[in-house]
Every structure is written in structure tokens, then in C-alpha cells.
Design an enzyme around this catalytic site. Structure first.
Site, PDB file in Angstrom:
ATOM      1  N   CYS A  83      10.904  17.766  36.423  1.00 45.50           N
ATOM      2  CA  CYS A  83      11.918  17.453  35.410  1.00 45.50           C
ATOM      3  C   CYS A  83      13.149  17.372  35.425  1.00 45.50           C
ATOM      4  CB  CYS A  83      11.752  18.960  34.378  1.00 45.50           C
ATOM      5  SG  CYS A  83       9.998  19.009  33.904  1.00 45.50           S
ATOM      6  N   GLU A 138       6.279  19.691  23.045  1.00 48.71           N
ATOM      7  CA  GLU A 138       6.962  18.427  24.242  1.00 48.71           C
ATOM      8  C   GLU A 138       5.768  17.658  24.753  1.00 48.71           C
ATOM      9  OE1 GLU A 138      10.284  19.319  26.963  1.00 48.71           O
ATOM     10  OE2 GLU A 138       8.769  19.463  28.317  1.00 48.71           O
ATOM     11  N   HIS A 180      15.591   8.597  19.762  1.00 46.20           N
ATOM     12  CA  HIS A 180      15.653   7.574  20.778  1.00 46.20           C
ATOM     13  C   HIS A 180      17.083   7.728  21.305  1.00 46.20           C
ATOM     14  CE1 HIS A 180      12.254   5.397  18.941  1.00 46.20           C
ATOM     15  NE2 HIS A 180      12.348   4.871  20.053  1.00 46.20           N
TER      16      HIS A 180
END
Length: 146
Positions: A37, A130, A78
Site C-alpha cells: 500500500c 475499499e 478521480h
């Protein structure tokens, strides 16, 4: 669409509404212990926002669903979350864009908006998924204000 079931919040308000929304965003967690991550990667986040209150506004809403979507979607969809320096900070672990911090940030943004409404509803919970197998639930402690 299959109706998801979210954990419920126990409260004494007359009205409760929930808004589901999604946004696509990239992030990285700037800590060596974050493993993979630590690298820039993206998710399609699914959020559920729970708002409650006792009084409706002059349109008969607790809060307009479209306002909740606008607050979150326009800000995060985005984007690279780490670039939002107002919400996140690569030098403060309490402000890294982890699922937990993003859920808390969504709650704070929603509550700031709600604080400007005459009927004073409360954001009781943000559920943030997520990945298909990982989610976070954030509930502010009672009386907490932003």
C-alpha cells in the site's frame, strides 16, 4: 441492485437517512509498514453515510441526498487522495489516506455541511468499503464537533 445491509447506529432521532455513493480514487500510504500500500494504487470506494435528526427542512428533507453526493463525489472522485492537502498529510499518520482516515474525513466534511443547516442533523456513521473484502466503519463520539 442488491440492497446492502449496513451496521445500524442506535439513536433516539425521529429520522434517519442513508446515502450510498461510490468514487474512484488513488492513494498511497506513506509508511514503510504499509507494505504494498506504500505504492500508488487505486480503488473504487463504496460509501454509506448515515444522517439523523428530529426536524425536516422547508423542502421536507432531513438533508438533500444530492448534497451528500456532491460533497464527496466532487471532492474525491478521480483524484489522488494524497494531493488533497486540506484533508490528508503525508507527514502525519493520523492524516494518511487510509480507509479509516478517509471514512473519518467523509464524516467531518458531511458534518461541516450539516452544521450550516437550520434543522441541525447529525452524521452518525460512515461505512467505507475499499475492496470487496475490506471496509471501515467510522462513528464520531457523541458531542464531537468539527
Amino acid at each position: 441492485m442488491i440492497q446492502p445491509v449496513y451496521p445500524s447506529v442506535h439513536h433516539s432521532y425521529c429520522y434517519e437517512l442513508n446515502k450510498d455513493l461510490q468514487f474512484a480514487a488513488a492513494h498511497y500510504v506513506p509508511a514503510d509498514s504499509a507494505g504494498k500500500c506504500r505504492k500508488l494504487h487505486g480503488h473504487t470506494y463504496f460509501a454509506n453515510i448515515t444522517v439523523a435528526g428530529d426536524t425536516l427542512d422547508d423542502a421536507g428533507f432531513l438533508v438533500n441526498f444530492s448534497e451528500l453526493k456532491r460533497l464527496i463525489h466532487e471532492r474525491f472522485d478521480h483524484t489522488v487522495l494524497n494531493d488533497d492537502k486540506e484533508s490528508f498529510d503525508d507527514n502525519d499518520p493520523n492524516r494518511f489516506p487510509t480507509t479509516e482516515v478517509v471514512a473519518r474525513t467523509i464524516c467531518e466534511l458531511v458534518q461541516r455541511h450539516l452544521d450550516g443547516l437550520a434543522n441541525q442533523p447529525r452524521c452518525l456513521q460512515v461505512y467505507l468499503r475499499e475492496t470487496p473484502t475490506s471496509y471501515c466503519l467510522y462513528r464520531p463520539k457523541g458531542g464531537e464537533r468539527w
